[in-house]
Design a protein around this motif. Structure first.
Motif, PDB file in Angstrom:
ATOM      1  N   ASN A   1      35.113  41.384  38.928  1.00  3.70           N
ATOM      2  CA  ASN A   1      36.204  40.418  38.935  1.00  3.70           C
ATOM      3  C   ASN A   1      35.620  39.017  39.061  1.00  3.70           C
ATOM      4  O   ASN A   1      34.744  38.774  39.888  1.00  3.70           O
ATOM      5  CB  ASN A   1      37.167  40.682  40.090  1.00  3.70           C
ATOM      6  CG  ASN A   1      37.942  41.972  39.906  1.00  3.70           C
ATOM      7  OD1 ASN A   1      38.336  42.321  38.802  1.00  3.70           O
ATOM      8  ND2 ASN A   1      38.151  42.694  40.995  1.00  3.70           N
ATOM      9  N   THR A   2      36.104  38.083  38.226  1.00  8.62           N
ATOM     10  CA  THR A   2      35.629  36.709  38.273  1.00  8.62           C
ATOM     11  C   THR A   2      36.388  35.930  39.351  1.00  8.62           C
ATOM     12  O   THR A   2      37.304  36.450  39.983  1.00  8.62           O
ATOM     13  CB  THR A   2      35.820  36.026  36.910  1.00  8.62           C
ATOM     14  OG1 THR A   2      37.223  36.015  36.588  1.00  8.62           O
ATOM     15  CG2 THR A   2      35.063  36.785  35.822  1.00  8.62           C
ATOM     16  N   LYS A   3      35.997  34.661  39.509  1.00  6.84           N
ATOM     17  CA  LYS A   3      36.624  33.825  40.537  1.00  6.84           C
ATOM     18  C   LYS A   3      38.112  33.640  40.269  1.00  6.84           C
ATOM     19  O   LYS A   3      38.917  33.587  41.215  1.00  6.84           O
ATOM     20  CB  LYS A   3      35.916  32.467  40.583  1.00  6.84           C
ATOM     21  CG  LYS A   3      36.420  31.535  41.662  1.00  6.84           C
ATOM     22  CD  LYS A   3      35.659  30.228  41.648  1.00  6.84           C
ATOM     23  CE  LYS A   3      36.172  29.264  42.710  1.00  6.84           C
ATOM     24  NZ  LYS A   3      35.423  27.982  42.677  1.00  6.84           N
TER      25      LYS A   3
ATOM     26  N   GLN B   1      31.730  34.089  41.772  1.00  8.90           N
ATOM     27  CA  GLN B   1      31.851  32.680  42.139  1.00  8.90           C
ATOM     28  C   GLN B   1      32.090  31.792  40.919  1.00  8.90           C
ATOM     29  O   GLN B   1      32.169  30.568  41.040  1.00  8.90           O
ATOM     30  CB  GLN B   1      30.580  32.223  42.867  1.00  8.90           C
ATOM     31  CG  GLN B   1      30.324  32.983  44.160  1.00  8.90           C
ATOM     32  CD  GLN B   1      28.987  32.627  44.789  1.00  8.90           C
ATOM     33  OE1 GLN B   1      28.279  31.751  44.293  1.00  8.90           O
ATOM     34  NE2 GLN B   1      28.639  33.281  45.878  1.00  8.90           N
ATOM     35  N   LEU B   2      32.191  32.404  39.725  1.00  9.72           N
ATOM     36  CA  LEU B   2      32.403  31.648  38.495  1.00  9.72           C
ATOM     37  C   LEU B   2      33.730  32.046  37.862  1.00  9.72           C
ATOM     38  O   LEU B   2      34.174  33.183  37.997  1.00  9.72           O
ATOM     39  CB  LEU B   2      31.271  31.922  37.492  1.00  9.72           C
ATOM     40  CG  LEU B   2      29.856  31.536  37.925  1.00  9.72           C
ATOM     41  CD1 LEU B   2      28.849  32.002  36.878  1.00  9.72           C
ATOM     42  CD2 LEU B   2      29.740  30.028  38.138  1.00  9.72           C
ATOM     43  N   ASN B   3      34.346  31.083  37.160  1.00  8.71           N
ATOM     44  CA  ASN B   3      35.540  31.380  36.393  1.00  8.71           C
ATOM     45  C   ASN B   3      35.155  32.089  35.091  1.00  8.71           C
ATOM     46  O   ASN B   3      34.009  32.000  34.629  1.00  8.71           O
ATOM     47  CB  ASN B   3      36.314  30.098  36.066  1.00  8.71           C
ATOM     48  CG  ASN B   3      36.943  29.490  37.302  1.00  8.71           C
ATOM     49  OD1 ASN B   3      37.390  30.206  38.204  1.00  8.71           O
ATOM     50  ND2 ASN B   3      36.970  28.173  37.362  1.00  8.71           N
TER      51      ASN B   3
ATOM     52  N   ARG C   1      27.540  40.986  40.772  1.00  6.56           N
ATOM     53  CA  ARG C   1      28.957  40.957  41.150  1.00  6.56           C
ATOM     54  C   ARG C   1      29.247  39.760  42.047  1.00  6.56           C
ATOM     55  O   ARG C   1      30.262  39.071  41.898  1.00  6.56           O
ATOM     56  CB  ARG C   1      29.325  42.261  41.861  1.00  6.56           C
ATOM     57  CG  ARG C   1      30.799  42.344  42.255  1.00  6.56           C
ATOM     58  CD  ARG C   1      31.085  43.629  42.986  1.00  6.56           C
ATOM     59  NE  ARG C   1      30.274  43.734  44.200  1.00  6.56           N
ATOM     60  CZ  ARG C   1      30.253  44.793  44.995  1.00  6.56           C
ATOM     61  NH1 ARG C   1      30.972  45.859  44.673  1.00  6.56           N
ATOM     62  NH2 ARG C   1      29.491  44.819  46.070  1.00  6.56           N
ATOM     63  N   THR C   2      28.343  39.489  42.989  1.00  7.24           N
ATOM     64  CA  THR C   2      28.540  38.353  43.897  1.00  7.24           C
ATOM     65  C   THR C   2      28.452  37.027  43.154  1.00  7.24           C
ATOM     66  O   THR C   2      29.283  36.127  43.350  1.00  7.24           O
ATOM     67  CB  THR C   2      27.487  38.386  45.017  1.00  7.24           C
ATOM     68  OG1 THR C   2      27.600  39.626  45.734  1.00  7.24           O
ATOM     69  CG2 THR C   2      27.679  37.225  45.976  1.00  7.24           C
TER      70      THR C   2
END
Length: 310
Positions: free
Chosen positions: A96-98, A147-149, A142-143
């Motif tokens: 999942n993205t930010k 943190q990115l869109n 994943r981490t």
């Protein structure tokens, strides 16, 4: 009496001959056994590999330099580990993205064994080392991507994949070093990013809309630039025409003044001839094929038409 006589000399010679053959056979067997033992105790270390020598399952030493080496036969065993750089294809995973978008990532890693003793002690095998490496890569990726869109990941103009790969490689190596797995990752790369099937159409539609918006912006900028250049050119043309008209008026005025001067000079030299010339010139403008002129007979103008000059 002859049948009962035994030739002890011949019998002794036969026994000696058998003993000689027996000794030779035993010696040959011993030499063959020694040769087999010698061969089984030798092994070759090739370029690009580690040779691990175990005794009763425990690692006693590791040969890293290429060449011929020895081990204790029947007690020690030798296994091989790769020394060269290897490629590992990381399994696809969903993250999942930010901005809460789901996407499927597919990575691969370049890695190698730098300390085979630690690798054997903690990972036991190459397969286990790759398994632990994959877990670390998935966790770090994943981490980092969390943190990115989504646009920052897939948009080439905004993408930060270059620095992302470097960060992932560094952090995975920190985790591997902390647990002393004896391996190092030289590079982690993202092969491709996909969307779950249910999200692809909506995202593609939005991407098309964004591209069309960008294209329209470029077109608007082009039209504005065209209008600016056209206005500037028109202004320059008007200035050039105004200057040309002003120059033409000056030249015309100078010509009319010069013509007037010539007329005056001519008039002052022979006034009667000048009047005659001006009269004749007026005839050209006033008299045509169908022209009807009514003049008094004593008019100077009529006299000239009749041919009288006095």
């Amino acid at each position: 009496m002859d049948k009962k006589v035994v030739d002890f000399g011949s019998r002794k010679a036969t026994e000696l001959e058998w003993r000689k053959y027996t000794k030779f056979g035993l010696l040959l067997i011993i030499l063959v056994a020694l040769l087999l033992i010698l061969i089984s105790s030798l092994f070759i270390v090739k370029e690009g590999e580690f040779k691990v020598i175990r005794q009763f399952g425990e690692v006693v030493r590791i040969k890293t330099e290429p060449g011929l080496a020895m081990k204790v036969p029947f007690i020690q065993s030798v296994s091989t580990l790769p020394k060269y750089q290897m490629t590992y294809d990381v399994s696809q995973a969903e993250i999942n993205t930010k901005d809460k978008k789901r996407m499927i990532i597919d990575n691969y890693a370049l890695w190698k064994i730098v300390d085979p003793k630690k690798m054997i002690a903690n990972a036991r095998s190459v397969e286990n080392a790759e398994s632990r490496m994959e877990e670390f890569i998935y966790s770090v990726v994943r981490t980092e991507l969390g943190q990115l869109n989504y646009d920052e990941i897939i948009n080439d103009e905004k993408s930060s994949r270059g620095s992302l790969n470097d960060r992932v490689t560094e952090k995975v190596n920190e985790l591997l070093s902390k647990d002393e797995y004896g391996v190092v990752v030289t590079d982690v790369r993202m092969k491709r990013t996909d969307l779950p099937n249910e999200n692809e159409n909506s995202v593609y539609t939005r991407m098309i809309s964004e591209r069309e918006s960008t294209a329209q912006e470029y077109l608007s900028r082009g039209d504005a630039e065209k209008n600016r250049i056209t206005a500037k050119t028109d202004q320059k043309v008007r200035e050039m025409l105004s200057k040309a008209q002003a120059d033409a008026e000056v030249i015309r005025s100078e010509g009319e003044g010069q013509a007037a001067k010539i007329y005056n000079d001519s008039f002052s030299k022979d006034r009667e001839f000048y009047q005659l010339f001006r009269t004749l010139e007026s005839y050209k403008k006033t008299i045509g094929e169908d022209t009807v002129i009514v003049l008094p007979s004593d008019s100077p103008y009529a006299k000239l038409l009749k041919g009288y000059t006095k």
